[in-house]
Design a protein around this motif. Structure first.
Motif, PDB file in Angstrom:
ATOM      1  N   SER A 239       0.616  -1.233  -0.072  1.00  0.00           N
ATOM      2  CA  SER A 239       0.165   0.218   0.259  1.00  0.00           C
ATOM      3  C   SER A 239       0.764   1.139   0.462  1.00  0.00           C
ATOM      4  CB  SER A 239      -1.004  -0.151   1.056  1.00  0.00           C
ATOM      5  OG  SER A 239      -1.323  -0.745   1.205  1.00  0.00           O
ATOM      6  N   LEU A 240       1.674   1.205   0.697  1.00  0.00           N
ATOM      7  CA  LEU A 240       2.722   2.416   1.149  1.00  0.00           C
ATOM      8  C   LEU A 240       3.655   2.672  -0.406  1.00  0.00           C
ATOM      9  CD1 LEU A 240       4.182   4.747   2.648  1.00  0.00           C
ATOM     10  CD2 LEU A 240       5.812   2.674   3.338  1.00  0.00           C
ATOM     11  N   ALA A 241       3.995   1.514  -0.991  1.00  0.00           N
ATOM     12  CA  ALA A 241       4.919   1.743  -2.246  1.00  0.00           C
ATOM     13  C   ALA A 241       3.363   2.236  -3.657  1.00  0.00           C
ATOM     14  CB  ALA A 241       5.014   0.012  -2.939  1.00  0.00           C
ATOM     15  N   TRP A 242       2.417   1.974  -3.843  1.00  0.00           N
ATOM     16  CA  TRP A 242       1.115   2.124  -4.797  1.00  0.00           C
ATOM     17  C   TRP A 242       0.994   3.414  -3.917  1.00  0.00           C
ATOM     18  CZ3 TRP A 242      -3.583  -0.891  -4.611  1.00  0.00           C
ATOM     19  CH2 TRP A 242      -4.850   0.056  -5.789  1.00  0.00           C
ATOM     20  N   CYS A 243       0.935   4.408  -2.838  1.00  0.00           N
ATOM     21  CA  CYS A 243       0.940   5.337  -2.492  1.00  0.00           C
ATOM     22  C   CYS A 243       2.169   6.320  -2.954  1.00  0.00           C
ATOM     23  CB  CYS A 243       0.283   5.487  -1.128  1.00  0.00           C
ATOM     24  SG  CYS A 243      -0.650   5.059  -0.518  1.00  0.00           S
ATOM     25  N   SER A 244       3.358   5.985  -2.986  1.00  0.00           N
ATOM     26  CA  SER A 244       4.416   7.060  -3.392  1.00  0.00           C
ATOM     27  C   SER A 244       4.733   6.516  -4.607  1.00  0.00           C
ATOM     28  CB  SER A 244       5.081   5.613  -2.953  1.00  0.00           C
ATOM     29  OG  SER A 244       5.682   5.666  -1.243  1.00  0.00           O
ATOM     30  N   GLY A 245       3.704   6.160  -5.783  1.00  0.00           N
ATOM     31  CA  GLY A 245       3.940   6.250  -6.617  1.00  0.00           C
ATOM     32  C   GLY A 245       4.709   4.415  -8.110  1.00  0.00           C
ATOM     33  N   ALA A 246       5.182   3.816  -7.049  1.00  0.00           N
ATOM     34  CA  ALA A 246       5.853   2.767  -7.324  1.00  0.00           C
ATOM     35  C   ALA A 246       5.451   1.972  -8.350  1.00  0.00           C
ATOM     36  CB  ALA A 246       6.696   1.720  -7.161  1.00  0.00           C
ATOM     37  N   HIS A 247       5.894   2.003 -10.242  1.00  0.00           N
ATOM     38  CA  HIS A 247       5.517   1.250 -10.868  1.00  0.00           C
ATOM     39  C   HIS A 247       5.188  -0.418 -11.001  1.00  0.00           C
ATOM     40  CE1 HIS A 247       7.017   5.403 -12.058  1.00  0.00           C
ATOM     41  NE2 HIS A 247       5.794   5.085 -13.013  1.00  0.00           N
ATOM     42  N   SER A 248       6.412  -1.035 -10.291  1.00  0.00           N
ATOM     43  CA  SER A 248       5.632  -2.031  -9.887  1.00  0.00           C
ATOM     44  C   SER A 248       6.593  -3.158  -8.777  1.00  0.00           C
ATOM     45  CB  SER A 248       6.486  -3.042 -10.945  1.00  0.00           C
ATOM     46  OG  SER A 248       7.247  -2.618 -11.172  1.00  0.00           O
ATOM     47  N   VAL A 249       6.384  -4.338  -8.562  1.00  0.00           N
ATOM     48  CA  VAL A 249       6.699  -4.798  -6.840  1.00  0.00           C
ATOM     49  C   VAL A 249       6.810  -5.860  -7.532  1.00  0.00           C
ATOM     50  CG1 VAL A 249       5.668  -2.915  -5.748  1.00  0.00           C
ATOM     51  CG2 VAL A 249       4.537  -5.468  -5.397  1.00  0.00           C
ATOM     52  N   THR A 250       8.687  -6.240  -6.882  1.00  0.00           N
ATOM     53  CA  THR A 250       8.403  -7.902  -6.883  1.00  0.00           C
ATOM     54  C   THR A 250       8.299  -8.887  -5.696  1.00  0.00           C
ATOM     55  OG1 THR A 250      10.916  -7.196  -8.760  1.00  0.00           O
ATOM     56  CG2 THR A 250      10.535  -9.688  -6.623  1.00  0.00           C
ATOM     57  N   THR A 251       7.381  -8.678  -5.262  1.00  0.00           N
ATOM     58  CA  THR A 251       6.701 -10.183  -4.749  1.00  0.00           C
ATOM     59  C   THR A 251       6.701 -11.451  -4.846  1.00  0.00           C
ATOM     60  OG1 THR A 251       5.010 -10.217  -3.172  1.00  0.00           O
ATOM     61  CG2 THR A 251       4.593  -9.765  -5.204  1.00  0.00           C
ATOM     62  N   ASN A 252       7.041 -12.108  -3.483  1.00  0.00           N
ATOM     63  CA  ASN A 252       6.752 -13.455  -2.609  1.00  0.00           C
ATOM     64  C   ASN A 252       4.802 -13.375  -2.990  1.00  0.00           C
ATOM     65  OD1 ASN A 252       9.830 -14.036  -2.639  1.00  0.00           O
ATOM     66  ND2 ASN A 252       9.986 -13.155   0.127  1.00  0.00           N
ATOM     67  N   ALA A 253       4.249 -12.681  -2.953  1.00  0.00           N
ATOM     68  CA  ALA A 253       2.988 -13.135  -1.969  1.00  0.00           C
ATOM     69  C   ALA A 253       2.370 -12.265  -3.078  1.00  0.00           C
ATOM     70  CB  ALA A 253       2.385 -12.140  -0.654  1.00  0.00           C
ATOM     71  N   VAL A 254       2.021 -12.881  -4.487  1.00  0.00           N
ATOM     72  CA  VAL A 254       0.813 -12.177  -5.743  1.00  0.00           C
ATOM     73  C   VAL A 254       0.076 -12.632  -5.399  1.00  0.00           C
ATOM     74  CG1 VAL A 254       0.676 -12.379  -8.086  1.00  0.00           C
ATOM     75  CG2 VAL A 254       3.353 -12.397  -7.497  1.00  0.00           C
TER      76      VAL A 254
END
Length: 524
Positions: free
Chosen positions: A470-485
């Motif tokens: 959520s913080l990455a989304w609000c900060s404007g990140a375009h994508s994230v690498t995650t273990n929890a798709v």
């Protein structure tokens, strides 16, 4: 003697007896020693120990919050311990449980103490609770110190968490101050000197005023005007979907695709006979059954095995045995059977799978060690697989390796070149960088915005927790690498999202309500 015994008070008060029983281990009726106006609430020894009880509560609370917010990196912590201890265990979960139990214990003692003080009873903490309090204090302080020394990035995670939890921590702190108003008011009224009353009430009011005004300096990217939130960040599966299937296997990548992931991330090394395959660790001990197949080679580097030898290993049974993630759900019978039959995956098969589903790929490349026949040919070998064997569409490749970037750009135009660290925009544009791949602790909404203005997108890794996503989304990140798709795909909007007007209303109502209740308590 008879007269003296007659003056003793042996009142039968079940509530106070219960409080004293738990706090002091005095369960039989005993002489009540009420605190008279102007007198200390306890003996000198107890007066010296009570601050330790408060300190134990504060430090245990800080450690519980710090460790709880670090859940995003539990797998990394357990992997670190595996490398040092040689066996897999969920140490992160054990520490979380211990921290929660100790905090609960010390909180109950503090609540009992405040209730006894509110009833005007003198405090006497039993020696066993004193030992317990001391142990909690030592554990909390030593654990915080160990975190600060061994896991310095964890402090960045905690600071980031404040950007989303601070408004709610503020409400919790105000609620605690309201609860403390009763014993503070009671002892201030009982004090027979003005100086004593000031000493009791002064610090309380100072802390209360600080809490009332602290939102003036609070910042959160999730407090924003309507319509200013950017699109939801794309999800790239870190080694596939390692919470649902064995990492870096075909099953893991298929699970990512099944749950709507936008890209796939992996790790590439090269076998002794020149076959690029997927493996994160230096050895095969953690993610294969090498101890059963090649018991004398468990410490041997993965890249020193031939591809024929690697094909004989099972890459899935360890997943069912160790359950590497905290909170993993149980697998269906079909998934268990599928996991048990996973083998080491080649880079060529990985790229063909991604290409067939039109998924982005990003990978870490591991150079073979000394005396490996492909030590100086590894980049060329990997490019041959990408361009000649798999023939994946080039725009799907996020090329991360920085060592021979100019050479790669000349022989394989069309890759999306990605940098693994922050750099001046001019340098990035000079090297045709179109994306940054940054560890999430480097998250900065200001930097993300500046790079976006230069058409450079930002990917953050590894983001597993909904609050961090959520913080990455609000900060404007375009994508994230995650273990929890499979978990993050269901978020329709960031957690803790609110407008500045909504937050101001929440802040003002909290302060006004608490001020009214505290005034009422002091007046009564």
């Amino acid at each position: 003697v008879v007269r003296r015994s007659l003056l003793q008070r042996y009142e039968h008060q079940p509530f106070i007896s219960c409080l004293a029983g738990f706090y002091s281990c005095r369960w039989r009726r005993y002489q009540r020693e009420r605190t008279e106006p102007g007198k200390c609430c306890c003996s000198m020894r107890e007066c010296m120990f009570f601050p330790l009880l408060v300190a134990a509560f504060c430090f245990s609370l800080v450690f519980l919050y710090t460790w709880g917010e670090g859940k995003n990196d539990y797998n990394g912590f357990d992997w670190y311990n595996y490398g040092n201890l040689g066996f897999w265990f969920l140490w992160s979960l054990v520490i979380l449980i211990v921290a929660a139990v100790l905090f609960t214990y010390i909180s109950l003692l503090l609540v009992l103490a405040m209730c006894l003080l509110a009833e005007g009873q003198q405090l006497y903490l039993h020696w066993s609770h004193k030992i317990g309090t001391f142990l909690v204090l030592v554990f909390s302080i030593s654990s915080l110190f160990a975190l600060s020394v061994l896991w310095r990035d964890h402090r960045k995670t905690v600071r980031l968490s404040f950007q989303v939890t601070a408004p709610y921590l503020h409400i919790g702190a105000i609620a605690i101050m309201v609860l403390l108003a009763w014993p503070v008011a009671l002892h201030a009224i009982r004090a027979d000197k003005k100086v004593t009353q000031v000493i009791i009430v002064g610090p309380y009011l100072a802390i209360l005023l600080f809490l009332f005004l602290i939102p003036l300096g609070m910042y959160s990217p999730c407090i924003r005007e309507m319509g200013t939130l950017g699109p939801k960040p794309a999800l790239i599966g870190h080694r596939g979907a390692p919470m649902l299937a064995p990492e870096n296997t075909e099953m893991s990548f298929l699970k990512t695709i099944e749950h709507g992931g936008d890209g796939l991330e992996t790790d590439v090394t090269i076998s002794y006979d020149g076959v690029p395959f997927l493996m994160h660790d230096d050895t095969l001990k953690r993610t294969t059954n090498i101890q059963e197949v090649y018991p004398n080679d468990t410490g041997k580097a993965a890249s020193f095995f031939s591809w024929d030898a690697l094909q004989k290993l099972n890459a899935g049974t360890w997943f069912l045995k160790n359950k590497p993630f905290v909170g993993m759900g149980s697998l269906s019978k079909a998934d268990q059977n599928q996991a048990m039959n996973q083998s080491i995956y080649t880079l060529s098969s990985f790229l063909r799978l991604a290409d067939s589903h039109n998924k982005l790929v990003i990978f870490d490349l591991y150079r073979p060690p000394e005396k490996h026949p492909y030590r100086n040919l590894w980049i060329r070998k990997i490019l041959d697989v990408i361009l000649k064997e798999a023939k994946i569409k080039r725009h799907l490749v996020l090329w991360l390796h920085n060592g021979v970037r100019s050479f790669v750009q000349s022989v394989a135009p069309g890759f999306q070149h990605t940098m693994g660290r922050k750099a001046p925009i001019e340098d990035l544009l000079k090297h045709n960088i179109v994306k940054l791949n940054l560890v999430y602790t480097d998250m900065s909404s200001e930097d993300i915005r500046k790079y976006a203005e230069a058409n450079i997108t930002t990917n953050l890794y590894v983001v597993n927790e909904p609050w961090l996503y959520s913080l990455a989304w609000c900060s404007g990140a375009h994508s994230v690498t995650t273990n929890a798709v499979h978990l993050l795909k269901d978020l329709s909007q960031p957690l803790f999202l609110m407008t500045p007007q909504q937050y101001n209303i929440m802040w003002i109502l909290t302060d006004l309500t608490s001020a009214f209740l505290i005034s009422l308590i002091f007046a009564l």
